[in-house]
Design a protein around this motif. Structure first.
Motif, PDB file in Angstrom:
ATOM      1  N   SER B  60       0.850  -1.181   0.000  1.00 50.43           N
ATOM      2  CA  SER B  60       0.000   0.000   0.000  1.00 50.43           C
ATOM      3  C   SER B  60       0.897   1.246   0.000  1.00 50.43           C
ATOM      4  CB  SER B  60      -0.886  -0.033   1.259  1.00 50.43           C
ATOM      5  OG  SER B  60      -1.929   0.893   1.160  1.00 50.43           O
ATOM      6  N   GLN B  62       0.222   4.386   0.320  1.00 53.09           N
ATOM      7  CA  GLN B  62      -0.175   5.389   1.323  1.00 53.09           C
ATOM      8  C   GLN B  62       0.314   6.804   0.961  1.00 53.09           C
ATOM      9  OE1 GLN B  62      -2.225   4.880   4.084  1.00 53.09           O
ATOM     10  NE2 GLN B  62      -2.688   2.950   3.071  1.00 53.09           N
ATOM     11  N   TYR B 149      -6.202   0.617  -6.926  1.00 49.01           N
ATOM     12  CA  TYR B 149      -6.228   0.737  -5.474  1.00 49.01           C
ATOM     13  C   TYR B 149      -6.930  -0.475  -4.892  1.00 49.01           C
ATOM     14  CZ  TYR B 149     -11.054   2.609  -5.780  1.00 49.01           C
ATOM     15  OH  TYR B 149     -12.391   2.790  -6.004  1.00 49.01           O
ATOM     16  N   ASN B 150      -6.589  -0.781  -3.660  1.00 42.17           N
ATOM     17  CA  ASN B 150      -7.153  -1.928  -2.952  1.00 42.17           C
ATOM     18  C   ASN B 150      -8.459  -1.495  -2.282  1.00 42.17           C
ATOM     19  OD1 ASN B 150      -7.752  -3.628  -0.674  1.00 42.17           O
ATOM     20  ND2 ASN B 150      -5.744  -4.599  -0.977  1.00 42.17           N
ATOM     21  N   VAL B 153      -8.667  -1.845   1.603  1.00 44.96           N
ATOM     22  CA  VAL B 153      -7.881  -0.814   2.287  1.00 44.96           C
ATOM     23  C   VAL B 153      -8.608   0.524   2.200  1.00 44.96           C
ATOM     24  CG1 VAL B 153      -5.731   0.506   2.224  1.00 44.96           C
ATOM     25  CG2 VAL B 153      -5.682  -1.979   1.925  1.00 44.96           C
ATOM     26  N   GLU B 154      -9.126   0.836   1.025  1.00 45.20           N
ATOM     27  CA  GLU B 154      -9.800   2.112   0.828  1.00 45.20           C
ATOM     28  C   GLU B 154     -11.018   2.240   1.751  1.00 45.20           C
ATOM     29  OE1 GLU B 154     -12.907   2.165  -1.322  1.00 45.20           O
ATOM     30  OE2 GLU B 154     -13.201   4.320  -0.993  1.00 45.20           O
ATOM     31  N   GLU B 157      -9.777   2.689   5.314  1.00 45.81           N
ATOM     32  CA  GLU B 157      -9.274   4.067   5.505  1.00 45.81           C
ATOM     33  C   GLU B 157     -10.440   5.036   5.696  1.00 45.81           C
ATOM     34  OE1 GLU B 157      -5.991   5.265   5.106  1.00 45.81           O
ATOM     35  OE2 GLU B 157      -4.933   3.856   3.794  1.00 45.81           O
ATOM     36  N   CYS B 189      -8.670   8.806   0.036  1.00 47.83           N
ATOM     37  CA  CYS B 189      -8.490   7.446   0.566  1.00 47.83           C
ATOM     38  C   CYS B 189      -8.161   6.462  -0.550  1.00 47.83           C
ATOM     39  CB  CYS B 189      -9.745   7.002   1.316  1.00 47.83           C
ATOM     40  SG  CYS B 189      -9.954   7.866   2.883  1.00 47.83           S
ATOM     41  N   ALA B 193      -4.752   4.118  -1.034  1.00 49.98           N
ATOM     42  CA  ALA B 193      -4.922   2.662  -1.076  1.00 49.98           C
ATOM     43  C   ALA B 193      -4.349   2.033  -2.335  1.00 49.98           C
ATOM     44  CB  ALA B 193      -6.403   2.325  -0.946  1.00 49.98           C
TER      45      ALA B 193
END
Lengths: 304, 304, 304, 304
Positions: B60, B62, B149-150, B153-154, B157, B189, B193
Motif C-alpha cells: 500500500s 499510502q 487501489y485496494n 484498504v480504501e 481508511e 483514501c 490505497a
C-alpha cells in the motif's frame, strides 16, 4: 563555469531591486547601514575568488556566526551535542519560546537563537574566551589575519537581549544551560558582532563544499560524513522559518544573518557569500536571496 | 556504480534489523502485513533496474501517493497551487490541526495530510474520476499496465478518517476546500490505497532524477526548474516531522508512506524505492530509512 | 427591591448605546435582525415578572441552549458526564481546535462548542428526538406552551457548520463522540435555533436562583449542590473567552448567545434575561452586558 | 453559625487525608515542612476568630502574596493597571510562556507568575522598598505587629528563579516591565517568602468580605466596587489552572499558594485561611481544598 560573468549578470539583474526589504533596526548600529550595498563573492575549490560590488566591505555577520560556532562545538563535543539540540526545522519564528516550552527546553535546531545559545554554552565550557577562539577559527578558515567583533554592535546587542535572556533562563530552568546566563549571552553577542566581508566568508564556508577539508591546505575540519550532514542541516534549517521556500527556490545549503549576509555552497565546487542589508519578511536578505536564486538558474547548478 | 552489489551489502546489513519498529495498525488491512518483508529497487536513468528481496511484491503506497498527486496538480494548476498550500516544514505531527488554526486554513506543505487534501481537492475539480487519473499517470510513469487501489484498504481508511474529515471541514470553514468534503475524502483514501511494488515506484520517481523527463521516452512531466524544486520540497518536507533528521542522515530527496515504503532519488542517476513495513516513531520505515542511509554511505552519493 | 424602576433606569442608560457592537452575521437569518432591539426581564422567585422594552419578542437563543442542554444531560448522565467534558475556562476562542488537540479530544468545558457537542451526543444517546426533549424541558421550565426551533435558522446553521463538523470529527477520532457526526450536528443546530423571549428565558433560568427547584411548583430539577455548581460553572465559563472580565464587571452567573441574549441569575432572588443583538468583540451582547453591569451597580446585588 | 463546631467537623473529616498530595519541593526550604500540618482559621466581620489545629503556626505564604501585592498596586495605580495585565483565566499552567508569546507580553491575569511580576514592577516603581511596604500593609490588615519574610526561603527562591527570570526578560522585551529584571525578581521572591499564620491571613483577607473596609477600624482599603471585582477575580483566577473546578466544588473566592495555604472569604461574613502543605496536582493544597469544600457543604454558605 565562468563565474565572473555570472556575477556580472546577477549584479545587473539585482541592481533595480536594491533597497527593497527592510534593514534590521532592532539595534541602531545595524539600522545605520546603507540599504543599497550589494556584494557577492565565489571562492572555488581550486583557489580562485570571483567578486562583484561591495564584496570586500565588512559587515556584521550576525547569525552566520551560528554556523561556525556549531562547527567548533561539533569538533570538541562530537555527536553528544545532538542530545541537547535537535535537527528539525522549527516551524516557528527564530526567537519563539513556544517550541521550547512544548519540548522541555531542547531547541529544535542549532540555527535558531535558542539552539545557538546552547552551542555557545558548550563553547563557554570548552574555551577560556570563546569569542577569541571563534575569531581564530574564522581567520584560519578564511586565510585572513585579523577578524574581530565590533564593540559597539556587541554592546548594543547586549543591551537589547531581553528576548535571548528569556530563552537562556528558560533553557537553564530545564537544565539545558550549564554556564551562567550572563556569560553565555556575552559570548553569543560577541559572536554575532563579528565583522567580515563576502570574500572572507566565501572562503570560510568553502571547506563544506570540499567535504570537510580546507581547500589549499587540505586540513580536515570535519570528516566527510559530518561535513555533508552539516550541509543538509543548512538546507533544512539555515534560513529561518523560510528554509523550505529557500530550498525550493535556491536549492543550495545556506546560512543567513540579519546583517544581510548569506553564505552558501555548491558541493564539490565553491563557497559563496552574498550581502545586501535589507531583509525580506522572512529575515533573509531580499536581494541576496534573489542573487542566489539567479546563480542556480544561470548556472544550472543546484544540489537537485 | 555496481548497484547490484551495493543492494546485496545493504540487504545483509539490514537483515538483523527487520521487525524493529511498529507496523501501522490504525486500519486492520495494514496491520496484517508481515513485519519482516524487505524489498529495494534502483532504476537508473539508462534503463537498468536493480532489485533485492521483495522488490516485486505489491504494498500500500499510502502517503507516497501525495508526491504523485502533487505532480498532477502542478501540471494542471501551475504555481497557483502555492496560494493554497505552503512550502515549509510543519514542525508539528502530520495530522495536526494546530498549525491550520494558527495559519487560517492554509496547510504548511503538500506532504502533510491537510496539504494533500487541498491537492486532492484540486484534482477533484480538474478530473472526473481523480483516482483513475492518478492510476493512469502512475502507469505511464512506471511503464506498468495495471495499477489499482485496494478496495478493502480504501473502505477501511474511509471508515477511520475522522481526523482527516476534521481537517477537511476545518479548511472548508476557511474557504480552502472547493468540493464537498465527502468527495475529497473518497478520492484521498483511494489514492492512499493504491498498491505498487518497489520496481514500479523506483521507475515512477526516476523522472525527478532526470530533471523532469521520463527516462527512455524523454517525455517532459515537469520542466527542469519545477522538477528540481519538487526534489527540494521532498528533502525539506517529505518524511513527516523527521525531515531534518532524514536529510541529515540520508541526504536524498525522499517521500515516505505508513505502508513502509520510501521513494528517493539521486539527481542525474536513479530513482529508488525501499519497502519494509515496521515504522520508526517518526512514521518512516525503520529498516527502509537505514537502507537509504547505507546507500549514501556505501556509494558516497548524496546531494551534499 | 423595586425591579421595575431599576429596569427603567437601565433602559434609559443603555438606550444611547444601542447599535454599538456588531450583529452576528455568519448566517443571514441572524444578520437580518434589527440592531436596536433591546429587551430585559426579571423573574423573581415569588412569581413576579418585571419587563422593559422588547422583552416579549422572540429571538434565537443560540448558545444559551448549551446551558439547558447541559442540565438535561446532567439529569440523565450524572457526574459521569465530567469524564468526557472538563470544567475549566478554555483560555482560547469558543471554536478553537488547538485545546482539543493538546488535551486529546476532551473539551475544556460544556459551554464552548466542542463541549456542547459532547453534551448533545449524550442527549442523542438518551433521547429519541433530542430537540423535542429540549423544547419540552424549556416549556416546563418557562411555563410556556409552545417552544420551537426556527427551521430556516437551523438549516442555515447546518449549512455553515464546517467548523463544528471539524470539531465533531476530531473528537470522534479521539473516541469522545458516540453517535454519527451528522446526527449530533443536526440536534446541535436545532438546539441553537430555538426561539424564546426574555420573559420565557428569565423564568426558565430562575430554578438555578432557587437552588435547583422550579419556583412555584417547587419541582426539583437539580439538587442544591448541583444547582450551585452549575452556577459556578456559568460564572467561570458562561461568557466565552471573556468570562473573567464578565465576572469582574457583572459578578453574576450568566450564559450568553450570539443571538444577543444573556441569561443570568441572582441566587435566592431572581432569574434574568437581557437581549440586544449587537455583540462586543468577545461575542457577548454589547448593551446586554452593560445592562447587567448596571443591574449589579444599581441594586448592589452581586454574588460577591 | 457555630464556626467553632464546623471547624471541628472539618478537622475530623480531613484528618485521614493529611499527607495526601505532594509537598512543593522545588526549593529545599519548602520541602522540609512536615506534610501532616493542618490549620484553619475563620475571622468573622464582628471580630471573632475561630481556629483549629496549627492555625497559629507560621508558613510561607508564597502566591498568596500575589493577592495583597495586587491590592497595593490597585491602590496606587488604579485601573491603569489593567492596561498591562488581563483579567482572564489563563487556560495554561501558572508559569507558561506560551500565552505571553501569543498575547505580546501581556499576562492573562495578576495571579499567574507573569502577572504578579508586572504587579511587582509597579510596586518597584512606587515604593522605595516594596517588600517592606507589603509587610507594613499586611501588618495593618492583620492587626499583627511584625511580619517578615524568611531570608533563607527568599535566597533559595532567588537561586531557583530561572523560569521567572525568563518571563521577566520576555515581558521586558515587549516593553511590559519598567524596572531592571533583577530588582523586580528580588522584590517578587521576598514577597513570596513572607511568613504568616492562618489567623493572620484570615484577618488580612477579611476586608474583602467587608466590601473593602477593614473590620473594626472601618478603614477603606478598596471601594465597594473594586472589592467585589477583586473577589470575582479570585474566583475565576485565584487557584491556578483549576479555578473552574475550585469554583465548582467550593464556590468561594480564594487565593492559594504552593506553601499549602489558601485564603478565602464568604462575602458579608468572614475571612478564612486554611493550611496543609501537600499539594494536589493542580498546585492547590489537597486537604486545604477539601476543608473549604466541606465548609460550604456543612454551612450551606457559598456565593451561589
Amino acid at each position: 563555469m565562468d563565474y565572473g560573468r555570472v556575477l556580472e549578470q546577477i549584479h545587473a539583474t539585482v541592481l533595480p531591486t536594491l533597497g527593497q526589504g527592510k534593514v534590521a533596526d532592532y539595534i541602531p548600529e545595524l539600522a545605520n547601514v546603507s540599504p543599497t550595498h550589494f556584494g557577492m563573492a565565489i571562492a572555488t575549490l581550486d583557489g580562485q575568488v570571483h567578486t562583484i560590488g561591495d564584496a570586500r566591505m565588512g559587515f556584521s555577520i550576525q547569525s552566520i556566526s551560528k554556523l561556525f560556532a556549531l562547527v567548533m562545538a561539533l569538533k570538541v563535543e562530537g555527536d553528544d551535542l545532538w542530545k541537547r539540540v535537535g535537527r528539525e526545522p522549527s516551524g516557528t519564528p527564530f526567537n519563539s519560546l513556544v517550541q521550547l516550552e512544548h519540548e522541555a527546553g531542547k531547541p529544535r535546531n542549532p540555527f535558531i537563537n535558542a539552539g545557538a545559545l546552547v552551542v555557545t554554552d558548550i563553547l563557554c565550557t570548552r574555551f577560556a574566551v570563546p569569542e577569541n577562539a571563534l575569531s581564530d577559527f574564522l581567520e584560519k578558515l578564511s586565510g585572513t589575519p585579523a577578524i574581530h567583533y565590533n564593540h559597539r554592535v556587541e554592546r548594543s546587542e547586549r543591551r537589547h537581549s531581553d528576548r535571548n535572556s528569556a530563552m537562556a533562563h528558560f533553557m537553564k530552568s530545564f537544565g539545558n544551560l550549564r554556564n551562567p546566563v550572563d556569560q553565555v549571552l556575552d559570548a553569543y553577542c560577541r559572536h554575532c558582532a563579528i565583522e567580515m566581508n563576502c570574500v572572507q566568508l566565501a572562503k570560510a564556508v568553502s571547506f563544506l563544499a570540499n567535504h570537510g577539508r580546507i581547500p589549499g591546505s587540505d586540513e580536515e575540519v570535519l570528516d566527510v560524513s559530518r561535513s555533508k550532514r552539516l550541509s543538509a542541516l543548512m538546507l533544512t534549517c539555515g534560513t529561518y522559518d523560510a528554509a523550505g521556500d529557500f530550498a525550493f527556490r535556491v536549492g543550495l545549503p545556506a546560512k543567513s544573518g540579519v546583517g544581510g549576509g548569506i553564505v552558501a555552497l555548491i558541493p564539490g565546487e565553491c563557497g559563496i557569500c552574498v550581502w545586501s542589508p535589507p531583509l525580506a519578511e522572512s529575515g533573509n536578505s531580499f536581494s541576496g536571496s534573489l542573487a542566489l536564486e539567479l546563480l542556480t538558474t544561470l548556472t544550472g547548478r543546484s544540489i537537485f
